[in-house]
Design an enzyme around this catalytic site. Structure first.
Site, mmCIF file in Angstrom:
data_model
loop_
_atom_site.group_PDB
_atom_site.id
_atom_site.type_symbol
_atom_site.label_atom_id
_atom_site.label_comp_id
_atom_site.label_asym_id
_atom_site.label_seq_id
_atom_site.Cartn_x
_atom_site.Cartn_y
_atom_site.Cartn_z
ATOM 1 N N CYS A 159 -63.582 -3.130 -3.352
ATOM 2 C CA CYS A 159 -64.890 -3.075 -3.999
ATOM 3 C C CYS A 159 -64.919 -3.788 -5.342
ATOM 4 O O CYS A 159 -65.979 -4.276 -5.753
ATOM 5 C CB CYS A 159 -65.370 -1.628 -4.135
ATOM 6 S SG CYS A 159 -64.506 -0.621 -5.362
ATOM 7 N N ASP A 160 -63.788 -3.897 -6.027
ATOM 8 C CA ASP A 160 -63.739 -4.631 -7.296
ATOM 9 C C ASP A 160 -64.268 -6.052 -7.131
ATOM 10 O O ASP A 160 -64.874 -6.624 -8.044
ATOM 11 C CB ASP A 160 -62.305 -4.739 -7.827
ATOM 12 C CG ASP A 160 -61.463 -3.502 -7.678
ATOM 13 O OD1 ASP A 160 -61.740 -2.687 -6.785
ATOM 14 O OD2 ASP A 160 -60.495 -3.356 -8.436
ATOM 15 N N ALA A 161 -64.003 -6.610 -5.948
ATOM 16 C CA ALA A 161 -64.373 -8.001 -5.688
ATOM 17 C C ALA A 161 -65.866 -8.235 -5.842
ATOM 18 O O ALA A 161 -66.295 -9.360 -6.125
ATOM 19 C CB ALA A 161 -63.937 -8.404 -4.275
ATOM 20 N N PHE A 163 -67.781 -7.334 -8.142
ATOM 21 C CA PHE A 163 -68.076 -7.732 -9.525
ATOM 22 C C PHE A 163 -67.548 -9.127 -9.807
ATOM 23 O O PHE A 163 -68.157 -9.893 -10.562
ATOM 24 C CB PHE A 163 -67.425 -6.740 -10.501
ATOM 25 C CG PHE A 163 -67.556 -7.126 -11.958
ATOM 26 C CD1 PHE A 163 -68.623 -6.673 -12.712
ATOM 27 C CD2 PHE A 163 -66.612 -7.938 -12.584
ATOM 28 C CE1 PHE A 163 -68.752 -7.019 -14.054
ATOM 29 C CE2 PHE A 163 -66.729 -8.295 -13.916
ATOM 30 C CZ PHE A 163 -67.808 -7.830 -14.655
#
Length: 373
Positions: A159-161, A163
């Site tokens: 999920c960081d991706a 951003f």
């Protein structure tokens, strides 16, 4: 005696939360604390963080997230010092993204390049990003989103991706007017959301490893991971025209509103968000990077007229005051969780560059929110 002690602790927490919420926010003080934090971080840019032996590479995602906030501060500062500092980052690396072609984290610095292009209008600032993204469009990764499959991080399967890379695609679409960038971004973003988004909780799992797992009988939703997503949604929608009523804008807006509503219900009494969003009883330590991203995203929504100010501003005010309370006298933002992928630990005397970036992003919207008051 134990019962009385618990009552006293709960009362103290309630009073502390009420005081944080009640503290007036003055725009001049917001700029003052942002400058202090920005100056401290530039001075300590080459320090080591997260227990590493070497400083982060200037194009690493950690610093890319710092630049996202720093460029917002530069636009407020009335001092070209910050723009000049940021510009020399790009110049010294020939405006190239970091070294992995498909890896979302290595695209993060592109957000800085495109924002600087908007200020200076120099094509060399965006040409390497355009060239690399054009290659990706013509040679898209066909890998699975499942963890530990070959080349799995060539796509956005954590999920960081969301951003790191999607806002770069959105900015490039807005700057060039070429819809191919938006179309690619939408396709990949939807795939990631279908894979990692929990429709019941309206939160994202960090990656496949956390789906179906429990920590103290609660689902594991990492605070900073969802902070990456929530701030990324704001940064993407900044590049889309809300008046167009486009299917793309409506897609992101729907996710954003659901997350915002959820975040309002799980903020801790102290003003931050727990490192495990649904497990604040088990993770009481403050954490400022994820929390700053939530404050940024919520304040952004209020400023855009998307969120009701009366409903959401108390949480934003309480959160901002909590973040400011964790800044040292010389300007270091404490309680930033080190690099990780799950709930963990944070310390009052430890920071990270992405925490500073999140705080500066939050400050940029807090300033707008209170400037007219």
């Amino acid at each position: 005696m134990i019962k009385l002690l618990k009552i006293i602790i709960v009362t103290i927490i309630f009073i502390t939360g009420a005081l944080l919420q009640a503290q007036e926010i003055k725009p001049i003080e917001v700029k003052k604390v942002m400058k202090k934090v920005a100056d401290w971080q530039i001075k300590h840019f080459n320090d080591t963080y997260s227990g590493r032996k070497k400083p982060h590479h200037p194009l690493d995602w950690t610093n890319g997230a710092l630049y996202v906030g720093m460029v917002k501060w530069a636009a407020m500062a009335n001092d070209d010092t910050y723009y000049n500092w940021l510009k020399q980052i790009g110049e010294s690396h020939e405006w190239k993204l970091h070294y992995r072609k498909y890896f979302a984290d290595d695209h993060t610095v592109g957000q800085l390049y495109l924002d600087l292009y908007r200020k200076y209008g120099d094509n060399k600032m965006i040409e390497p990003t355009k060239e690399q993204f054009n290659f990706i469009i013509l040679h898209p990764a066909k890998t699975s989103l499942k963890w530990k499959t070959p080349y799995h991080q060539n796509r956005w399967n954590w999920c960081d991706a969301l951003f790191m890379s999607p806002p770069v695609w959105a900015k490039l679409y807005k700057i060039t007017g070429e819809k191919k960038y938006l179309d690619f971004m939408m396709s990949e973003y939807k795939a990631t959301t279908d894979f990692l988004y929990d429709k019941k909780e309206n939160l994202y799992y960090r990656d496949e490893n956390y789906i179906g797992k429990l920590d103290n009988d609660t689902k594991i939703f990492w605070s900073r991971g969802n902070g990456w997503v929530f701030a990324g949604l704001s940064n993407i929608m900044n590049e889309l025209d809300p008046s167009s009523n486009s299917k793309e804008y409506k897609y992101f807006l729907k996710i954003y509103k659901k997350m915002a509503k959820k975040l309002l219900t799980i903020q801790t009494p102290k003003g931050h968000w727990s490192m495990s969003l649904l497990g604040q009883d088990f993770y009481p330590t403050p954490e400022t990077s994820g929390s700053s991203f939530y404050i940024y995203g919520l304040a952004w929504g209020i400023n855009k007229g998307i969120l009701d100010k009366k409903t959401y501003s108390p949480a934003v005010t309480k959160g901002w005051n909590a973040m400011v309370s964790h800044i040292t006298q010389d300007g270091m933002l404490g309680y930033v969780q080190p690099i990780g992928a799950a709930p963990g630990k944070a310390w009052v005397n430890k920071t990270e560059v992405y925490g500073t970036g999140a705080f500066l992003s939050a400050g940029s919207e807090i300033y707008k929110m209170y400037k007219g008051n």
